[in-house]
Design a protein around this motif. Structure first.
Motif, short mmCIF file in Angstrom:
data_model
loop_
_atom_site.label_atom_id
_atom_site.label_comp_id
_atom_site.label_asym_id
_atom_site.label_seq_id
_atom_site.Cartn_x
_atom_site.Cartn_y
_atom_site.Cartn_z
N SER A 569 35.00 42.96 27.26
CA SER A 569 35.46 44.34 27.46
C SER A 569 34.44 45.34 26.91
O SER A 569 34.17 46.37 27.54
CB SER A 569 36.82 44.54 26.78
N VAL A 570 33.87 45.03 25.75
CA VAL A 570 32.85 45.93 25.20
C VAL A 570 31.62 45.96 26.10
O VAL A 570 31.03 47.03 26.34
CB VAL A 570 32.47 45.48 23.77
N GLU A 571 31.24 44.80 26.63
CA GLU A 571 30.08 44.75 27.51
C GLU A 571 30.35 45.51 28.81
O GLU A 571 29.46 46.21 29.31
CB GLU A 571 29.74 43.30 27.82
N ASP A 572 31.57 45.41 29.34
CA ASP A 572 31.91 46.15 30.55
C ASP A 572 31.90 47.65 30.30
O ASP A 572 31.46 48.43 31.16
CB ASP A 572 33.28 45.72 31.06
N GLN A 582 19.66 50.53 36.18
CA GLN A 582 19.67 49.95 34.84
C GLN A 582 20.65 48.78 34.73
O GLN A 582 20.39 47.81 34.02
CB GLN A 582 20.03 51.03 33.82
N ARG A 583 21.77 48.87 35.45
CA ARG A 583 22.75 47.78 35.42
C ARG A 583 22.17 46.51 36.04
O ARG A 583 22.34 45.40 35.52
CB ARG A 583 24.02 48.19 36.14
N LYS A 584 21.48 46.66 37.16
CA LYS A 584 20.86 45.49 37.78
C LYS A 584 19.80 44.87 36.88
O LYS A 584 19.70 43.65 36.77
CB LYS A 584 20.26 45.89 39.13
N LEU A 585 19.02 45.73 36.23
CA LEU A 585 18.00 45.21 35.32
C LEU A 585 18.64 44.49 34.14
O LEU A 585 18.17 43.43 33.71
CB LEU A 585 17.12 46.36 34.84
#
Length: 621
Positions: A569-572, A582-585
């Motif tokens: 949950s924290v990572e999401d 940036q998310r893909k990287l």
């Protein structure tokens, strides 16, 4: 009213051109266009909007900058290629008509292009050229090991072998080699030249074959550029150390298989040329005649600028034999950044740097190669680090010592140990004085920067892991980690078997000591299934049976699941704050980490199983 914009006259449609449009504009064939792009360093570009760049068409094609194609239109090599095309037509016509004299004269006046100007354009400074010779060296050493056929000429292979030998001679002369790695592909070398790290790959001496599915024409175009580049670089390197380039070749030594010893390194003779008598009012400097009037004008200019320089009374430069102070490079502040200065490496500054002591680690030793070891590899390595080396006559001529030499300290051998029955006393005493090591010992000594113990590398023994010196990254698998712990664990188990009547307090203390690491292993196995097998082996080594391990695994899911849900949950939440790019990287980075952890766990499992097998063999014996 503003100017009307027409479609295809501005924006991406004007900045990019397709490959077919470029070939049509340059009026050359596809093979010549490909050769020009390789030589000039022009490669396809990817526009942001392919449909706009292709003028509304969505057909797949390659795009180039329009400025790059306009730059190619004025290339002298393109003009030579057109002349060669016309020459081929005239030659074919003359041969078809039987005009042999005309064909001979045409062949003698065949148009030939040079790549010197391209090297100067692509590499403005010498440091840029040295920084870019990695691929050139790999290509040169590859073609030097290929057999000649109808696609690769014998002269081309011979020239590549000559360039490879010249590079090895320079590295040995300057002791520039730093790292060596024996891999499946070949031998990786890394040298430090002009404060730049140069890494290249040399294939093993096996019979090579050119695959039919490889376009050898593209590789030959790259090779043509690399040969010219290395010619420039080697001339500069040899000249800086005071050697004659190209080094003379002894044909007799080459025919007898001397290898790189067939080339003779000669130092330049600095003699003043006195071909023409000079008048009393003129002097010669750097091959040009300078009058005394020009010297006086230069002195006045220096005095006016406030620079004092020592000049002889007669205005003639001193002879080269006298000691002179070398002029050092003085950095000047730039107009854009007055506070900072750019420091450029020069020969004087590089030579004044402290030399690395590990470059002569083999100086006190003398090596002898066994007949099954590769002479070119280990001759180059040992001589780069100051050692003396010899080999049997079956490996080629040029050896400075034979097998019976008393100065030999190490024998590099790569075959199992066999007890000789007819060994004499002299041979036995000689064998006892020498150290018989496997080839990996030489490479590991170089990578560690010191002389290692010969016992783990002695003849017939299982070698320690040979690690790459280029893999210094965080999280990399190191098979040497845990060996000492395994040995200590084996000693502890042996002590427990010999003292079975130990006290219960000692058992409780040992169980409490192993509780925390086992708990961490079980949690790791629960969170990542890839390490489950490694965790099982760790628990078994810690004294836990399989039933207890399964119970602990069954009890842990609630806590691990709860913690994993919190972490997810924290990572999401953190991912929501990132942009799409940036998310893909970030996902690529996490995927690489998970993949590396899985590989490390697999290797760790293999190491544990090997240790377990060795322990069983010891117990059975």
């Amino acid at each position: 009213m503003g100017r009307l914009r027409q479609k295809g006259q501005a924006g991406a449609a004007k900045a990019y051109v397709t490959r077919s449009m470029a070939i049509k504009k340059l009026q050359c064939s596809l093979a010549d266009f490909r050769r020009l792009c390789i030589l000039k360093g022009i490669f396809p570009r990817e526009p942001r909007h392919r449909k706009r760049a292709n003028r509304g068409s969505s057909a797949p094609t390659s795009f180039y900058y329009a400025k790059d194609i306009a730059y190619l239109a004025h290339e002298p090599v393109l003009r030579k290629l057109r002349e060669h095309k016309a020459f081929a037509k005239r030659l074919a016509r003359a041969l078809g008509r039987g005009e042999w004299s005309s064909a001979k004269s045409l062949e003698e006046n065949k148009p030939v292009y040079r790549l010197d100007h391209i090297i100067k354009e692509r590499y403005p400074t010498f440091i840029d050229a040295v920084r870019d010779i990695d691929d050139a060296l790999c290509m040169i050493f590859l073609f030097a090991s290929l057999p000649s056929n109808d696609r690769v000429s014998a002269s081309l292979v011979e020239n590549c072998a000559r360039l490879a030998a010249e590079w090895q001679l320079y590295v040995m002369r300057t002791n520039s080699l730093r790292k060596v790695f024996l891999s499946i592909k070949g031998v990786y070398y890394q040298a430090e030249v002009m404060d730049q790290l140069v890494t290249w790959l040399v294939p093993y001496q096996f019979t090579q074959s050119i695959p039919s599915d490889v376009d050898i024409r593209v590789m030959l175009t790259f090779l043509e550029l690399y040969q010219t580049l290395l010619g420039f670089v080697f001339f500069k390197l040899y000249t800086d150390v005071g050697l004659v380039y190209p080094p003379p070749l002894d044909a007799h030594k080459q025919d007898t298989g001397a290898g790189i010893d067939a080339f003779i390194l000669e130092e330049k003779r600095r003699e003043r040329q006195s071909s023409d008598p000079l008048s009393p009012h003129t002097a010669e400097a750097e091959g040009k005649k300078v009058s005394s009037k020009a010297v006086r004008q230069a002195i006045k200019a220096l005095a006016a600028s406030g620079i004092s320089e020592a000049v002889p009374e007669n205005g003639v430069p001193a002879e080269e034999g006298h000691d002179q102070k070398e002029e050092e490079f003085v950095s000047r502040p730039s107009a854009s950044n007055p506070e900072g200065t750019t420091e450029l490496p020069t020969l004087h500054s590089l030579s004044s740097l402290p030399q690395n002591r590990t470059t002569n680690i083999f100086a006190p030793y003398t090596f002898f190669l066994s007949r099954e070891t590769s002479r070119p590899i280990f001759e180059f390595i040992v001589r780069c680090f100051g050692g003396r080396i010899g080999w049997p006559s079956t490996s080629g001529s040029g050896s400075i010592l034979d097998e019976a030499d008393e100065s030999i300290t190490h024998v590099i051998i790569d075959r199992p140990a066999v007890q000789r029955q007819d060994e004499t006393d002299a041979e036995r005493s000689r064998r006892q004085r020498r150290k018989y090591v496997q080839p990996q010992w030489v490479v590991d000594c170089i990578n560690s920067g010191k002389i290692l113990l010969e016992e783990p590398y002695s003849q017939g023994k299982i070698l320690p892991p040979h690690l790459s010196p280029f893999g210094d990254r965080e999280g990399a698998y190191d098979p040497r980690v845990g060996i000492d712990e395994d040995a200590a664990m084996n000693d502890a188990e042996g002590g427990d078997e010999s003292a079975e009547d130990g006290s219960d307090d000692a058992k409780s203390v040992s169980e409490h000591a192993t509780e925390e690491p086992l708990e961490a292993v079980i949690q790791a196995a629960r969170s990542d299934p890839a390490v489950a097998r490694a965790a099982e082996l760790e628990a078994e080594a810690g004294g836990m049976d399989y039933g207890t391990f399964e119970k602990r695994i069954a009890k842990s899911p609630k806590k691990s699941a709860r913690s994993s849900e919190t972490n997810d949950s924290v990572e999401d939440m953190n991912k929501m704050m990132l942009s799409n790019k940036q998310r893909k990287l970030y996902e690529k980075i996490k995927y690489s980490e998970r993949k590396r952890q899985a590989e490390n766990a697999k290797l760790e499992e293999r190491r544990k199983s090997l240790r377990k097998t060795q322990k069983r063999e010891l117990k059975s014996s």
